[in-house]
Design an enzyme around this catalytic site. Structure first.
Site, PDB file in Angstrom:
ATOM      1  N   ARG A 255      14.537  60.242 -40.488  1.00  0.00           N
ATOM      2  CA  ARG A 255      14.938  58.920 -40.387  1.00  0.00           C
ATOM      3  C   ARG A 255      14.309  57.936 -39.795  1.00  0.00           C
ATOM      4  O   ARG A 255      13.551  58.273 -38.815  1.00  0.00           O
ATOM      5  CB  ARG A 255      16.327  59.160 -39.684  1.00  0.00           C
TER       6      ARG A 255
ATOM      7  N   HIS B  25      26.869  63.326 -36.590  1.00  0.00           N
ATOM      8  CA  HIS B  25      25.785  63.922 -35.653  1.00  0.00           C
ATOM      9  C   HIS B  25      26.444  64.924 -34.819  1.00  0.00           C
ATOM     10  O   HIS B  25      27.652  65.079 -34.709  1.00  0.00           O
ATOM     11  CB  HIS B  25      25.636  62.710 -34.614  1.00  0.00           C
TER      12      HIS B  25
ATOM     13  N   TYR C  17      21.021  55.278 -24.757  1.00  0.00           N
ATOM     14  CA  TYR C  17      22.293  55.483 -24.557  1.00  0.00           C
ATOM     15  C   TYR C  17      22.660  56.984 -24.130  1.00  0.00           C
ATOM     16  O   TYR C  17      21.769  57.749 -24.760  1.00  0.00           O
ATOM     17  CB  TYR C  17      23.591  54.887 -25.758  1.00  0.00           C
TER      18      TYR C  17
ATOM     19  N   ASP D  43      30.512  59.409 -40.139  1.00  0.00           N
ATOM     20  CA  ASP D  43      29.651  59.082 -38.811  1.00  0.00           C
ATOM     21  C   ASP D  43      30.315  59.464 -37.532  1.00  0.00           C
ATOM     22  O   ASP D  43      29.949  59.099 -36.424  1.00  0.00           O
ATOM     23  CB  ASP D  43      29.447  57.341 -38.798  1.00  0.00           C
TER      24      ASP D  43
END
Ligand code: 0GY
Length: 302
Positions: free
Chosen positions: A129, A38, A54, A254
């Site tokens: 997604r 990301h 978040y 990730d």
């Protein structure tokens, strides 16, 4: 402090990404792809979505690409994270900075215009997604995803699904009915404490066995582990997927590991897990190069 500065201050329990990951001992084959990572912000240029669950630390493209080079990887697939909502601008900007060395997975709304869809495609997006984790997105009606799936069909994109394996019993009929290629995030998030024969992972394997349209990511040992580093407890899961579905499995870091509260992994150690998941050069070539290239660069590279 100004209102906008306060709005983008990272959550106090949000761990920042590792400041200086180690150089892995493992060297990936030429052309290897980090197929799940990301970018966040920088929030002064690309503000986070007001509805986010978040607020992360800024994680810019320049840092991602420095890690790519440190690890001997060649390409990235940047997955839109929920903190940026359906505004894919930060991701598109990162892809543009990478030349032809990055692709993206977007998050979109069903009423997105045809022009915007084409702009995403031209900017390197090859999938959408669907995130079913309530702690990340709340409870979106399934109909929303059906309508999005209808919109992307003509572009040849695939669908990435993110769920907890415990929820799969309920969700499986819906996931099976999705059209085209469907990529399962983070090993389907099995309960590692239950072992590879546990019910949740059995459902994930059943889905994978049932239809060659399903692919899976052998990612996130740091998120799935109960034992903690060096994540020995996750190795049998990764290995089961890589050996069981060698032509439909992909890998990623990730980075920058959103929502990690227990510990932050050293990304170099995550790269060193690859040969534990994929013990032969042939499996590594499929996991890191052949499979992600088929999904994200089907037209090949110059
Ligand atoms: C998680 C994992 C992720 C978070 C997001 O969209 C997101 O915010 O994807 C991840 O890295 O895939 O469980 O919080």
């Amino acid at each position: 402090m100004t209102a906008s500065a306060a709005a983008t201050r990272p959550d106090p329990d949000y761990l920042p990404f590792h400041p200086a990951p180690s150089t892995p001992a493992y060297r990936p084959p030429a052309g290897a792809v980090d197929a799940h990572c990301h970018v966040f912000g920088p929030s002064d240029r690309f503000p986070f979505a007001p509805e986010r669950k978040y607020t992360p630390v800024d994680a810019p493209a320049v840092t991602l690409f420095a890690l790519r080079d440190l690890f001997g990887l060649s390409r990235n697939v940047i997955v839109q994270a929920t903190c940026h909502g359906t505004d894919n601008t930060a991701m598109l900007d990162a892809i543009a900075q990478a030349g032809d060395r990055a692709r993206g997975v977007a998050v979109i709304a069903p009423d997105i215009s045809g022009e915007e869809l084409q702009r995403l495609h031209d900017g390197g997006v090859r999938g959408v997604r669907f995130n079913f984790l309530k702690r990340l997105v709340g409870n979106a009606p399934l109909d929303r995803y059906v309508r999005i799936a209808e919109r992307i069909g003509a572009l040849g994109w695939h669908i990435v699904v993110y769920f907890e394996s415990a929820e799969l019993a309920e969700l499986a009929p819906f996931v099976r009915a999705l059209p085209g290629t469907v990529v399962i995030d983070h090993m389907g998030r099995p309960d590692v404490a239950a072992g590879v024969d546990g019910d949740g992972f059995a459902r994930v394997l059943d889905l994978m066995d049932s239809d060659e349209r399903f692919w899976i990511k052998a990612t996130c040992p740091e998120r799935l582990t109960v034992a903690g580093p060096p994540y020995d407890d996750v190795v049998p899961f990764g290995r089961r997927l890589v050996e069981g579905f060698p032509d439909r499995v992909i890998w990623g870091t990730d980075w920058p590991h959103p929502n990690m509260v227990s510990h932050m992994p050293d990304d170099g150690h995550l790269v060193d897990m690859i040969p534990r998941f994929a013990p032969t050069a042939e499996l590594q070539q499929k996991l890191l190069v052949d499979n992600p290239m088929r999904l994200y660069w089907p037209e090949g590279v110059a």
